[in-house]
Design an enzyme around this catalytic site. Structure first.
Site, mmCIF file in Angstrom:
data_model
loop_
_atom_site.group_PDB
_atom_site.id
_atom_site.type_symbol
_atom_site.label_atom_id
_atom_site.label_comp_id
_atom_site.label_asym_id
_atom_site.label_seq_id
_atom_site.Cartn_x
_atom_site.Cartn_y
_atom_site.Cartn_z
ATOM 1 N N LEU A 144 -9.152 -0.727 -1.422
ATOM 2 C CA LEU A 144 -10.459 -0.926 -0.806
ATOM 3 C C LEU A 144 -10.381 -0.350 0.596
ATOM 4 C CD1 LEU A 144 -11.461 -4.627 -1.699
ATOM 5 C CD2 LEU A 144 -12.310 -2.516 -2.757
ATOM 6 N N ASP A 145 -11.453 0.267 1.053
ATOM 7 C CA ASP A 145 -11.478 0.762 2.421
ATOM 8 C C ASP A 145 -11.246 -0.387 3.394
ATOM 9 O OD1 ASP A 145 -12.097 3.277 1.477
ATOM 10 O OD2 ASP A 145 -14.256 3.045 1.763
ATOM 11 N N GLN A 146 -10.706 -0.069 4.558
ATOM 12 C CA GLN A 146 -10.400 -1.108 5.539
ATOM 13 C C GLN A 146 -11.603 -1.975 5.843
ATOM 14 O OE1 GLN A 146 -8.364 0.188 9.064
ATOM 15 N NE2 GLN A 146 -8.842 -1.647 10.225
ATOM 16 N N ARG A 195 -19.916 4.894 -1.158
ATOM 17 C CA ARG A 195 -20.433 5.310 0.150
ATOM 18 C C ARG A 195 -20.992 6.724 0.089
ATOM 19 N NH1 ARG A 195 -15.489 3.835 4.096
ATOM 20 N NH2 ARG A 195 -16.971 4.591 5.664
#
Length: 550
Positions: free
Chosen positions: A62-64, A155
Site C-alpha cells: 500500500l502506498d505510504q 490513483r
C-alpha cells in the site's frame, strides 16, 4: 519523556486479525509498506518485527499515505498458498476513495487501460470497478474493486477519468488533510481452513468529514476527531526521527502539509514549540487551548508557544511576551539554553527567547550538504543568524568561514555555538556584524574570494543601510555574491518567501548570474527534509538552489 510511547513501533488497535498462519492489520496512513531508505527503515514490516513479530511474509503493498487492510503470513509454509491467490487474481481488494469531479450518471463503471510503471516500462492492463456510494455536490465517495494490482492503479485511473483522489499530491487531487484512499476490505481463501474469509475495517472519519464539505488549506479543522487523526499521522511520519540518537530537534507538525493549517510544532529534545499563525477570528484562544492540551498529552516535558502574524511582510518585535512567552504554557520549563542534535551535530537553542529558537529546522538537509561540500574551502555565510551553516562547514573541514549578520546578538550566539563544539578560538572563523550587501561590496573592493557562499536571507528585512525584499532584490544579492565567488565555486541560495514559486526562484537566481555575467555550469533544485510535507495543490515554503560555476 518516553520515546516508545510518543513514537510507538506499532499499536494493538491496528491489528485486525491474528492466528498462527496470518496477521491482518489496518495500516495507518503515514507508514510506508516498504523502507524508502534502507539506512532508515520505518516500514510496516520493520515496525511489526520491533512489535514482536519474528517472521512476516509480504504479499501486497500500500502506498505510504494509503491506509487500510494488509495481510501477512506468519509462517513460511503458508506463503505459496496466499501468493498463488494474489498472482492468480483470486484475492478481492475493495477500496474507498473521495474524489472531486466524478460525472453524474456513471454510478457503476469499469475502468480499463494500460499503465506503465517506472519499474516496468511495458504497458500492463489495469482494471478497476467503480461504484458511487455517496455524493455531496462535486464531491463523491467511491467504492473501488481492483481486479489487477498495478502501481498507483486507483490513483492514476481516477485522475485519468477527471476525478483525482482528494489529497493526492502526485496526481492533482483537491486539498485534503491526507490522501483519501483506504483499503477497506480483502477477501481470499484462508491457507489453513481453506474457507473464504473477508477482513474489513471502518472507513476513517476523515472521509465523511471531507465529503460533508470540510478541509481548507487556510483554516484549521474544527472537527476534533480530524485534528486528532492529523496529529497522529504527523507523529507516525516522524518515527525514524523520534528514534534517532543523532536527531533530537525536528519538525513534528508542518501546517497544511500535515492537515493542520496554521499550526507548526517542533521538537527540541524533551520539549515542544507550537507556532500559531495568528488569527483570533478563526483560531481563538479556547481552540488553541484545546490544541495545546492535545500536544501536552503526547508525553513531552513541556510546550512553548510562538504566535506569528499571517502576513509574512509584517515586521514585529520578536521578543514581545504576548507573541513568544518566556515560560512554557504547558508542563515544565527547559533550561534557558541547551544543546540539541541534528545529524549528530550539537547546536545551542533557546525556547523562551523570542520568536526564533536559534536554529531553522527546515535547513536540516542543506546543512548536511554544506558539511559535505566544505572540505578545504573558503566559506561565506550571509544572513548567518546564529551561524548554524558556519558550524556545519567548519565541522566539514572548511579552510575558513566568514559569518555575516546585521545582529551582533545573533553572532554572539553563533560564536557560542562554535565555542561549544571546540571550534574556537581560531583565526579561521570570523564574525562580521554588518549588512550583508555592504559586506559583499567591501569584500569585492578588497578582491577577496570565496569557494562556497550561503545565501539564506529573510523574506523581508530592514537595516540602517537598506530594506531587503526577496521577491525584488534576490537577483541583486546573487550578483553581488558572484562578485566574490571564485572560479568553480558554488552558491547555496535559499528563500522561504511563500509568494515565490520554485520556478520563479530559479529565474531570480539565474537573473543574478546573468547580471554578474558569470557562466553557470549547473542549477540544482534541492528538496526539503521529508518532515516538511507539501499538501496537494501546494508548493514547498522553502526553496533552495545549488548554483555551480565553471
Amino acid at each position: 519523556m518516553d520515546v516508545g510511547t510518543i513514537f510507538p513501533h506499532f499499536r494493538d488497535d491496528w491489528v485486525v486479525h491474528r492466528d498462527d498462519a496470518l496477521l491482518v492489520i489496518d495500516k495507518p496512513a503515514g507508514i510506508p509498506s516498504q523502507a524508502a531508505d534502507p539506512a532508515h527503515p520505518d516500514d510496516v514490516v520493520t515496525r511489526l518485527k520491533a512489535f514482536g513479530e519474528p517472521y512476516l511474509g509480504v504479499h501486497q503493498r500500500l502506498d505510504q499515505d494509503t491506509s487500510g487492510v494488509m495481510v501477512f503470513t506468519r509462517a513460511r509454509e503458508h506463503n505459496a498458498a496466499l501468493a498463488g491467490q494474489f498472482e492468480g487474481r483470486h484475492v478481492e481488494k475493495r477500496y474507498i476513495a473521495c474524489v472531486t469531479g466524478w460525472p453524474k450518471g456513471k454510478d457503476r463503471v469499469t475502468l480499463r487501460e494500460k499503465l506503465v510503471s517506472e519499474k516496468d516500462k511495458k504497458p500492463k492492463l489495469a482494471v478497476t470497478h467503480v461504484q458511487v456510494k455517496k455524493r455531496n455536490g462535486p464531491r463523491a465517495l467511491l467504492e473501488l474493486v481492483l481486479e489487477t494490482g498495478r502501481m498507483h492503479q486507483a490513483r492514476v485511473q481516477l485522475a485519468h477519468a477527471g476525478a483525482p483522489i482528494a489529497g493526492d499530491v502526485l496526481y492533482g487531487g483537491e486539498y485534503a488533510p491526507r490522501l483519501l484512499l483506504h483499503a477497506q476490505a480483502i477477501s481470499f481463501v484462508h491457507p489453513v481452513s481453506k474457507k473464504r474469509v473477508t477482513y474489513a475495517t471502518q472507513a476513517p472519519h476523515d472521509f465523511d468529514a471531507w465529503l460533508a464539505g470540510g478541509a481548507s488549506r487556510e483554516e484549521m479543522p474544527r472537527d476534533g476527531r480530524v485534528v486528532a487523526s492529523a496529529l497522529d499521522r504527523a507523529i507516525l511520519r516522524r518515527y525514524i526521527l523520534g528514534h534517532s540518537e543523532g536527531d533530537t530537534a525536528f519538525r513534528l507538525v508542518h501546517g497544511e502539509g500535515d492537515g493542520l493549517p496554521g499550526l507548526v510544532v517542533d521538537a527540541y529534545g524533551n520539549h515542544l514549540v507550537a507556532e500559531f499563525h495568528m488569527s483570533d477570528e478563526h483560531d481563538g484562544p479556547s481552540f488553541r487551548d484545546r490544541l495545546l492540551d492535545r500536544l501536552a498529552a503526547l508525553g513531552f516535558d513541556g510546550v512553548y508557544v510562538k504566535r506569528r502574524p499571517r502576513q509574512a511582510n509584517t515586521l514585529v518585535d520578536t521578543r514581545r511576551d504576548d507573541l513568544a512567552p518566556r515560560e512554557p504554557v504547558r508542563g515544565s520549563a527547559a533550561p534557558e539554553e541547551f544543546a540539541v542534535l541534528e545529524n549528530g551535530i550539537s547546536y545551542l537553542v533557546r525556547l523562551g527567547d523570542g520568536l526564533s529558537t536559534g536554529i531553522f529546522l527546515d535547513q536540516r538537509e542543506n546543512r548536511a550538504r554544506v558539511r559535505g561540500l566544505s572540505g578545504g574551502l573558503r566559506v561565506a555565510n550571509l544572513f548567518s543568524y546564529t551561524c548554524a551553516f558556519s558550524v556545519a562547514a567548519a565541522l566539514g573541514g572548511a579552510l575558513s568561514t566568514a559569518s555575516v549578520d546585521a545582529s551582533m546578538v545573533a553572532l554572539e550566539r553563533g560564536r557560542a555555538n562554535m565555542l561549544h563544539l571546540g571550534l574556537l578560538p581560531s583565526d579561521a572563523h570570523t564574525f562580521h556584524a554588518e549588512d550583508s550587501f555592504a559586506w559583499l561590496a567591501r569584500m569585492a573592493r578588497r578582491g577577496q574570494k570565496y569557494d562556497l557562499i550561503i545565501l539564506d536571507p529573510p523574506s523581508y528585512s530592514k537595516t540602517r543601510n537598506r530594506r531587503f525584499v526577496a521577491a525584488d532584490d534576490y537577483p541583486e544579492l546573487v550578483a553581488n555574491a558572484l562578485a566574490v565567488l571564485d572560479r568553480g565555486g558554488r552558491i547555496l541560495a535559499c528563500t522561504n518567501h511563500r509568494g515565490i514559486s520554485p520556478g520563479r526562484f530559479r529565474k531570480l537566481v539565474a537573473k543574478g548570474a546573468e547580471t554578474a555575467r558569470r557562466q553557470v555550469r549547473q542549477m540544482k533544485d534541492l528538496a526539503l527534509p521529508r518532515e516538511f510535507p507539501v499538501a496537494a495543490g501546494g508548493e514547498p515554503h522553502m526553496k533552495s538552489v545549488l548554483l555551480s560555476l565553471d
